[in-house]
Design an enzyme around this catalytic site. Structure first.
Site, PDB file in Angstrom:
ATOM      1  N   GLU A 103       2.616  14.060  -2.827  1.00  0.00           N
ATOM      2  CA  GLU A 103       2.251  14.424  -4.194  1.00  0.00           C
ATOM      3  C   GLU A 103       0.773  14.721  -4.377  1.00  0.00           C
ATOM      4  OE1 GLU A 103       3.834  11.708  -7.040  1.00  0.00           O
ATOM      5  OE2 GLU A 103       5.906  12.028  -6.420  1.00  0.00           O
ATOM      6  N   GLU A 179     -15.121   9.866  -7.045  1.00  0.00           N
ATOM      7  CA  GLU A 179     -15.992   9.181  -6.093  1.00  0.00           C
ATOM      8  C   GLU A 179     -15.362   9.120  -4.702  1.00  0.00           C
ATOM      9  OE1 GLU A 179     -17.795   4.604  -5.730  1.00  0.00           O
ATOM     10  OE2 GLU A 179     -16.331   5.133  -7.286  1.00  0.00           O
ATOM     11  N   ALA A 183     -13.550   3.422   2.773  1.00  0.00           N
ATOM     12  CA  ALA A 183     -12.558   2.349   2.874  1.00  0.00           C
ATOM     13  C   ALA A 183     -11.287   2.893   3.514  1.00  0.00           C
ATOM     14  CB  ALA A 183     -12.255   1.782   1.480  1.00  0.00           C
ATOM     15  N   ASP A 217       2.965   1.853  -9.446  1.00  0.00           N
ATOM     16  CA  ASP A 217       3.381   2.176  -8.071  1.00  0.00           C
ATOM     17  C   ASP A 217       2.483   1.456  -7.061  1.00  0.00           C
ATOM     18  OD1 ASP A 217       5.015   3.483  -6.189  1.00  0.00           O
ATOM     19  OD2 ASP A 217       3.580   5.116  -5.958  1.00  0.00           O
ATOM     20  N   ASN A 222      -1.842   1.969  -1.510  1.00  0.00           N
ATOM     21  CA  ASN A 222      -2.868   2.477  -2.417  1.00  0.00           C
ATOM     22  C   ASN A 222      -3.867   1.405  -2.846  1.00  0.00           C
ATOM     23  OD1 ASN A 222      -1.134   1.182  -4.310  1.00  0.00           O
ATOM     24  ND2 ASN A 222      -0.038   3.120  -4.628  1.00  0.00           N
ATOM     25  N   ASP A 233      -4.592   5.919  -6.957  1.00  0.00           N
ATOM     26  CA  ASP A 233      -3.309   6.598  -7.213  1.00  0.00           C
ATOM     27  C   ASP A 233      -2.636   6.091  -8.496  1.00  0.00           C
ATOM     28  OD1 ASP A 233      -3.687   8.056  -4.928  1.00  0.00           O
ATOM     29  OD2 ASP A 233      -2.386   6.802  -3.682  1.00  0.00           O
TER      30      ASP A 233
END
Length: 283
Positions: A103, A179, A183, A217, A222, A233
């Site tokens: 997505e 940004e 990570a 989600d 994420n 996300d």
């Protein structure tokens, strides 16, 4: 051709035609060629020639059935959204593709904010049914769904600024400028202080809740971990009090607790965790 090369290959009339398509996505699945020509202030013959070229570059789909019309491909919508960011002075140079999922497509870039990333939303056939089941978008094309998905995420990120989310700088079309984070996804790293990290993540979920947001989600895929941690996300986020918000919050928490239980043998009671976030009044 990559997006950067494609961008440089287009002239002003191509951008005018793409702008005309963009303006009418909400009214037509395929925007009529005569309307495109009128808005672009070009002859129909010249408009058709440019649309054929854009079609060969996989930037538009041209339809020749009941009437002649055109609409964006994901690539075309992304390129035009990038163009809007450039025209507004937000983006100075596009870099390399950093990642691609079902997505979204992520590129790094140089923006007026420094080194940044652009996230291009794409809601394709695989996710279309799931999306329309969750939200009433009506009889709209996939470009509109992708634009609304990007807007939803941008709005949510702005609402959560100051918390453990990436800073969102700008939104145009299906693109969000944000940004760049140094990570990696939680599931790809072995953290030294898992219990402290779990506590911090749960506290962040509680802060989201207090600002009226449920991620919708959340999982180890994420949550990003570096010197600190970030949650990313948000296109499926919902407002607290919106339809199904509590079930989504419970699922988010269950996903996180399950991962830490399986990976680090840290056990937390789901009911106590939910209560600590929403108290006795959440319903």
């Amino acid at each position: 051709m990559d997006l950067s090369t494609l961008y440089k290959s287009l002239g002003k009339n191509s951008w005018k035609i793409m702008s005309a398509i963009f303006q009418n996505l909400w009214d037509y699945k395929f925007v009529p060629v005569n309307l495109i020509a009128n808005l672009a202030n070009l002859s129909e013959e010249k408009t058709k020639k440019i649309l054929r070229d854009l079609g060969e570059k996989n930037l538009v789909l041209n339809k020749y059935t009941e009437y002649e019309g055109s609409t964006f491909t994901f690539r075309g919508l992304s390129l035009y959204s990038l163009h809007r960011l450039v025209e507004k002075g937000e983006v100075e140079a596009l870099g390399k593709k950093m990642g691609e999922g079902k997505e979204s497509l992520i590129y790094n870039c140089i923006s007026k904010h420094g080194e940044s990333v652009i996230k291009f939303h794409k809601l394709g056939y695989s996710s279309f049914k799931k999306v329309v089941e969750k939200r009433s978008y009506g009889n709209l094309n996939f470009s509109v769904l992708s634009i609304r998905s990007a807007k939803r995420e941008f709005t949510t990120l702005r609402k959560l600024q100051g918390l453990a989310v990436p800073e969102a700088y700008a939104w145009e079309g299906n693109a969000i400028l944000m940004e760049l984070l140094d990570a990696r996804e939680l599931f790809k790293v072995r953290v030294e202080n898992p219990e402290e990290l779990l506590d911090a993540i749960l506290e962040e979920v509680a802060k989201f809740y207090r600002r009226g947001v449920v991620h919708g989600d959340l999982s180890q895929y994420n949550i990003l971990v570096g010197e600190s941690f970030w949650i990313i996300d948000f296109p499926q986020s919902v407002e607290v009090g919106g339809e199904g918000w509590r079930e989504l919050l419970e699922r988010d928490l269950a996903n996180v607790l399950r991962y830490f239980s399986r990976t680090y043998r840290i056990e937390r009671d789901i009911n106590s965790t939910i209560k600590s976030i929403i108290g006795d009044t959440g319903s």
